[in-house]
Design a protein around this motif. Structure first.
Motif, PDB file in Angstrom:
ATOM      1  N   MET A 139       0.643  13.093  -6.941  1.00 39.98           N
ATOM      2  CA  MET A 139       0.888  11.769  -7.651  1.00 39.98           C
ATOM      3  C   MET A 139      -0.137  11.644  -8.375  1.00 39.98           C
ATOM      4  SD  MET A 139       4.599   9.964  -6.000  1.00 39.98           S
ATOM      5  CE  MET A 139       4.754   8.745  -6.927  1.00 39.98           C
ATOM      6  N   PHE A 140      -0.742  11.672  -7.081  1.00 42.51           N
ATOM      7  CA  PHE A 140      -2.257  10.904  -7.905  1.00 42.51           C
ATOM      8  C   PHE A 140      -3.124  11.629  -8.674  1.00 42.51           C
ATOM      9  CE2 PHE A 140      -6.582  10.087  -7.005  1.00 42.51           C
ATOM     10  CZ  PHE A 140      -7.556   8.863  -7.077  1.00 42.51           C
ATOM     11  N   PRO A 197      -4.218   4.627   0.730  1.00 42.52           N
ATOM     12  CA  PRO A 197      -5.201   3.151   0.426  1.00 42.52           C
ATOM     13  C   PRO A 197      -5.685   2.380   1.726  1.00 42.52           C
ATOM     14  CG  PRO A 197      -3.077   3.789  -1.089  1.00 42.52           C
ATOM     15  CD  PRO A 197      -2.935   4.539   0.119  1.00 42.52           C
ATOM     16  N   GLU A 198      -4.958   1.972   2.663  1.00 45.45           N
ATOM     17  CA  GLU A 198      -5.335   1.068   3.536  1.00 45.45           C
ATOM     18  C   GLU A 198      -6.430   2.196   4.003  1.00 45.45           C
ATOM     19  OE1 GLU A 198      -2.173   1.486   4.276  1.00 45.45           O
ATOM     20  OE2 GLU A 198      -1.741  -0.567   5.890  1.00 45.45           O
ATOM     21  N   GLU A 199      -6.924   2.743   4.406  1.00 44.49           N
ATOM     22  CA  GLU A 199      -7.723   3.017   4.747  1.00 44.49           C
ATOM     23  C   GLU A 199      -9.809   4.220   4.123  1.00 44.49           C
ATOM     24  OE1 GLU A 199      -7.808   2.567   8.161  1.00 44.49           O
ATOM     25  OE2 GLU A 199      -5.895   2.362   7.741  1.00 44.49           O
ATOM     26  N   ARG A 200      -8.900   4.026   2.732  1.00 42.30           N
ATOM     27  CA  ARG A 200     -10.382   3.845   1.303  1.00 42.30           C
ATOM     28  C   ARG A 200     -11.586   3.503   1.811  1.00 42.30           C
ATOM     29  NH1 ARG A 200      -6.236   5.239  -3.037  1.00 42.30           N
ATOM     30  NH2 ARG A 200      -5.547   7.187  -1.984  1.00 42.30           N
ATOM     31  N   GLU A 223      -1.956  11.855 -12.053  1.00 42.53           N
ATOM     32  CA  GLU A 223      -2.344   9.846 -12.934  1.00 42.53           C
ATOM     33  C   GLU A 223      -3.323  10.460 -13.995  1.00 42.53           C
ATOM     34  OE1 GLU A 223      -0.952   6.637 -13.097  1.00 42.53           O
ATOM     35  OE2 GLU A 223      -0.321   6.988 -12.021  1.00 42.53           O
ATOM     36  N   PHE A 224      -4.207  11.382 -13.933  1.00 39.85           N
ATOM     37  CA  PHE A 224      -5.482  12.073 -14.393  1.00 39.85           C
ATOM     38  C   PHE A 224      -4.878  12.763 -15.697  1.00 39.85           C
ATOM     39  CE2 PHE A 224      -7.320  11.249 -10.872  1.00 39.85           C
ATOM     40  CZ  PHE A 224      -7.717   9.728 -11.135  1.00 39.85           C
ATOM     41  N   VAL A 268     -13.068  10.164 -10.422  1.00 42.47           N
ATOM     42  CA  VAL A 268     -13.236   9.956  -8.525  1.00 42.47           C
ATOM     43  C   VAL A 268     -13.763  10.602  -7.931  1.00 42.47           C
ATOM     44  CG1 VAL A 268     -12.005   8.310  -6.622  1.00 42.47           C
ATOM     45  CG2 VAL A 268     -11.229   8.220  -9.549  1.00 42.47           C
ATOM     46  N   VAL A 312      -3.338  -3.831  -0.879  1.00 42.24           N
ATOM     47  CA  VAL A 312      -4.278  -3.225   0.536  1.00 42.24           C
ATOM     48  C   VAL A 312      -4.405  -4.598   1.955  1.00 42.24           C
ATOM     49  CG1 VAL A 312      -6.398  -2.088   1.808  1.00 42.24           C
ATOM     50  CG2 VAL A 312      -4.981  -1.000  -0.289  1.00 42.24           C
ATOM     51  N   ARG A 360       9.978  15.466  -3.709  1.00 38.34           N
ATOM     52  CA  ARG A 360      10.055  14.671  -1.502  1.00 38.34           C
ATOM     53  C   ARG A 360       9.999  16.396  -1.149  1.00 38.34           C
ATOM     54  NH1 ARG A 360      10.041   9.612  -0.617  1.00 38.34           N
ATOM     55  NH2 ARG A 360       9.874   8.319  -2.165  1.00 38.34           N
ATOM     56  N   ILE A 387       1.128   3.150  -6.269  1.00 38.18           N
ATOM     57  CA  ILE A 387      -0.102   2.636  -5.541  1.00 38.18           C
ATOM     58  C   ILE A 387      -1.657   3.335  -6.085  1.00 38.18           C
ATOM     59  CG2 ILE A 387      -0.319   3.833  -3.050  1.00 38.18           C
ATOM     60  CD1 ILE A 387      -0.767  -0.041  -3.824  1.00 38.18           C
ATOM     61  N   ASP A 388      -1.718   4.748  -6.475  1.00 36.31           N
ATOM     62  CA  ASP A 388      -3.017   6.001  -7.202  1.00 36.31           C
ATOM     63  C   ASP A 388      -3.033   5.239  -8.494  1.00 36.31           C
ATOM     64  OD1 ASP A 388      -3.947   6.136  -4.740  1.00 36.31           O
ATOM     65  OD2 ASP A 388      -2.443   7.637  -4.409  1.00 36.31           O
ATOM     66  N   ARG A 389      -2.512   4.752  -9.007  1.00 37.55           N
ATOM     67  CA  ARG A 389      -1.785   4.398 -10.226  1.00 37.55           C
ATOM     68  C   ARG A 389      -2.818   3.003 -10.865  1.00 37.55           C
ATOM     69  NH1 ARG A 389       3.188   5.048 -13.677  1.00 37.55           N
ATOM     70  NH2 ARG A 389       2.739   7.256 -13.417  1.00 37.55           N
ATOM     71  N   TYR A 393      -6.662  13.686   0.539  1.00 31.50           N
ATOM     72  CA  TYR A 393      -5.954  12.437  -0.286  1.00 31.50           C
ATOM     73  C   TYR A 393      -6.227  11.613   1.404  1.00 31.50           C
ATOM     74  CZ  TYR A 393      -2.647   9.442  -0.967  1.00 31.50           C
ATOM     75  OH  TYR A 393      -2.144   7.508  -2.289  1.00 31.50           O
ATOM     76  N   TYR A 397      -4.078  -3.490  -6.872  1.00 28.79           N
ATOM     77  CA  TYR A 397      -4.436  -2.989  -5.529  1.00 28.79           C
ATOM     78  C   TYR A 397      -5.235  -3.230  -4.313  1.00 28.79           C
ATOM     79  CZ  TYR A 397      -6.396   1.366  -2.806  1.00 28.79           C
ATOM     80  OH  TYR A 397      -6.822   1.870  -1.956  1.00 28.79           O
ATOM     81  N   ARG A 441       2.956  14.722  -1.152  1.00 27.68           N
ATOM     82  CA  ARG A 441       3.281  14.315  -2.476  1.00 27.68           C
ATOM     83  C   ARG A 441       2.464  12.526  -3.211  1.00 27.68           C
ATOM     84  NH1 ARG A 441       6.845   9.818  -2.652  1.00 27.68           N
ATOM     85  NH2 ARG A 441       6.993   8.910  -0.878  1.00 27.68           N
ATOM     86  N   ARG A 442       1.875  12.393  -2.136  1.00 26.91           N
ATOM     87  CA  ARG A 442       1.008  11.467  -2.726  1.00 26.91           C
ATOM     88  C   ARG A 442       0.129  11.937  -3.368  1.00 26.91           C
ATOM     89  NH1 ARG A 442       0.560   6.341  -0.413  1.00 26.91           N
ATOM     90  NH2 ARG A 442       2.196   4.902  -0.109  1.00 26.91           N
ATOM     91  N   ARG A 496      -1.252  -6.076   2.482  1.00 23.79           N
ATOM     92  CA  ARG A 496      -0.104  -5.169   3.268  1.00 23.79           C
ATOM     93  C   ARG A 496       1.326  -5.151   2.923  1.00 23.79           C
ATOM     94  NH1 ARG A 496      -2.739  -1.560   8.244  1.00 23.79           N
ATOM     95  NH2 ARG A 496      -5.050  -2.001   7.409  1.00 23.79           N
ATOM     96  N   LEU A 531      -5.696   3.301  -9.684  1.00 29.29           N
ATOM     97  CA  LEU A 531      -6.805   3.725 -10.844  1.00 29.29           C
ATOM     98  C   LEU A 531      -7.493   2.600 -12.064  1.00 29.29           C
ATOM     99  CD1 LEU A 531      -5.999   7.676 -10.928  1.00 29.29           C
ATOM    100  CD2 LEU A 531      -8.200   6.360 -10.183  1.00 29.29           C
ATOM    101  N   PRO A 555       1.097  -1.334  -0.267  1.00 27.21           N
ATOM    102  CA  PRO A 555      -0.248   0.031  -0.166  1.00 27.21           C
ATOM    103  C   PRO A 555       1.307   0.956  -0.235  1.00 27.21           C
ATOM    104  CG  PRO A 555      -0.431  -0.918   2.196  1.00 27.21           C
ATOM    105  CD  PRO A 555       0.742  -2.305   0.764  1.00 27.21           C
TER     106      PRO A 555
END
Lengths: 354, 157
Positions: free
Chosen positions: B28-29, B99-102, B32-33, B136, A157, B44, A142-144, B96, A153, B24-25, A160, A147, A137
């Motif tokens: 980067m997200f 991922p683990e908590e979405r 992607e678009f 999204v 997650v 960083r 990871i966000d690529r 933001y 993905y 940063r994440r 882990r 999507l 994760p």
């Protein structure tokens, strides 16, 4: 496709015809499947690459009321699982408490992860790696994946990263691992001997890339692996889809199944494993070969009975009834072939020994 | 949808490093678009500076902390235009969640908390910014009752 149709008939007594088409988009492909559905008892998808194959199969299974099959996913997974069941038995390990590394996150390892979870293997015991390293994760892309590749993905997650650091590679993942299933890029040398040497005692190494496994089986054994399997017919323990799809379709068609579910695959895998076990497991015999043709009738029976049990069959049957029916159908198909060969009306295929 | 163990609060100096990772994440997200949003090579370091400046500054920066770990953030500021009857609007520029908590309502909780904070400053409207191609985000904000407000078009020179 023609070759596959032939194997369907010879090994499972299943009449199959190739359909080639120009449907390129997901939606047009699905529409095509819906339109031709009434003609068929089941559909086998061929030559669909990852990750398109996942969404296509999932959607097709939702929309159609007949089994839809993608051999690179379901066929391979079933054969791998059968091999793993017996390999684990032979070395006295349980899949549930094993550390399992899946190298290659393509058509076969993505569904293998799902099936292992269904069998009760905890997510944190599994590490899945693609060409960029462990699915984690905290990976930068990871966000690529979020999507563009929902399956990778989700694995990142859920597992882990199996407790590894983001950026870890196969070398780190194999340290202390019990089982490796490599379904990545052809070897040799993709999986290194010194990495296998870091695995736990009595390690199990399946390297199923074709035509050359990720690591030669003898190299893996020299490095300490106790059981090895490949996709090749010239080595022992061949993980071979042809052990699966003709039988699964035989069983599914005989009860007019509306679907082939993961539970039916698992039933087929256990039946394959049981057949080999009854004949006596050895390190170089964990899975039947294509020559043991009665195993197809057994698998068909296990699949048909499971379909009935799950309520996805339109006809009911028992194990014994389906076994005998499948055995007769397959025997007749093989006898017809034998007659044609004897009369030299058709050439004998070199890879199939009757 | 608030879960026990989840806290939404203003970011503090102790959050700077984790916040920098989230910033940063986020960038980067968005990358992607749209290739126009390609991140800088030194993203960083810049993200770290940005996190420090934001924590010290007067803009709105809220973080979601779950069992002591930062799992998301929202960043916004107040924009003024004296020609308008409602001269101040709140603009949420970054959001933001890791991922683990979405899928647990954390983004919604962050937006609601930010709206709450802004409403205390006599603000009637809150706007959110996101790349046009980020479907999204579009779906998410529409679900929360946001509507299209301003359009920004882009062309290469």
């Amino acid at each position: 496709m023609e070759g596959k149709a032939l194997l369907f008939k010879f090994l499972g007594g299943v009449d199959a015809i190739p359909i080639v088409h120009r449907a390129r988009s997901l939606e047009s492909f699905l529409t095509l499947l819906e339109w031709i559905e009434p003609s068929f008892g089941g559909i086998n998808l061929e030559d669909v690459e990852s990750p398109k194959c996942f969404i296509l199969l999932e959607e097709a299974q939702k929309r159609l009321k007949i089994p839809v099959w993608h051999d690179d996913q379901q066929g391979t997974v079933t054969a791998v699982l059968a091999g793993l069941i017996n390999a684990a038995k032979l070395v006295g390990k349980s899949l549930k408490s094993s550390r399992i590394v899946l190298f290659g996150a393509g058509a076969s390892n993505i569904p293998l992860y799902r099936i292992l979870r269904k069998l009760g293997v905890p997510a944190e015991n599994i590490v899945v790696l693609d060409s960029k390293g462990v699915l984690h994760p905290d990976r930068d892309d990871i966000d690529r994946l979020f999507l563009s590749h929902a399956w990778k993905y989700r694995i990142a997650v859920e597992t882990r990263g199996g407790g590894l650091k983001p950026g870890a590679g196969l070398e780190e993942a194999l340290r202390g691992a019990d089982i490796l299933v490599a379904a990545s890029t052809p070897g040799p040398g993709v999986v290194r001997k010194e990495w296998v040497a870091q695995m736990s005692r009595d390690a199990i190494v399946f390297a199923i890339a074709n035509p050359i496994p990720e690591i030669w089986p003898w190299e893996a054994r020299e490095a300490g692996a106790r059981i090895t399997a490949t996709g090749r017919s010239d080595f022992p323990n061949q993980i071979n889809n042809s052990l699966v799809f003709p039988a699964v379709f035989r069983g599914a068609l005989d009860v007019a199944a509306k679907a082939v579910t993961d539970e039916m695959l698992i039933a087929a895998a256990f039946e394959l494993a049981k057949h080999a076990e009854e004949r006596g497991l050895r390190e170089d015999y964990i899975i039947p070969t294509m020559e043991e043709w009665e195993v197809y009738a057994k698998e068909a029976a296990a699949v048909a009975v499971k379909a009935v049990e799950l309520g996805v069959a339109r006809r009911t049957t028992t194990y014994k009834e389906e076994f005998e029916r499948a055995l007769t159908i397959i025997r007749v198909a093989r006898e017809k072939w034998a007659k044609l060969w004897e009369a030299e009306l058709i050439a004998r295929p070199p890879e199939v020994v009757a | 949808m608030f879960e026990p163990g989840l806290v939404i609060r203003r970011a503090t100096e102790a959050d700077v490093e984790s916040l920098a990772t989230l910033i940063r994440r986020f960038y980067m997200f968005n990358e992607e678009f749209d290739p126009a949003m390609e991140t800088a090579d030194n993203v960083r370091r810049v993200a770290l500076d940005m996190a420090k400046a934001r924590v010290a500054g007067g803009d709105l920066i809220l973080v979601a902390s779950y069992e002591g770990k930062l799992v998301g953030y929202v960043y916004g500021s107040v924009v003024e235009n004296p020609l308008l009857a409602r001269r101040k609007i709140g603009v949420l520029k970054e959001l933001y969640v890791t991922p683990e908590e979405r899928g647990r309502g954390i983004a919604t909780a962050l937006i609601e908390s930010a709206m709450n904070e802004l409403s205390k400053m006599e603000i009637r409207y809150v706007a959110v910014e996101f790349p046009s191609r980020n479907v999204v985000a579009q779906k998410f904000y529409e679900k929360l009752g946001f509507r299209p407000y301003m359009s920004v078009y882009l062309k290469e020179v």
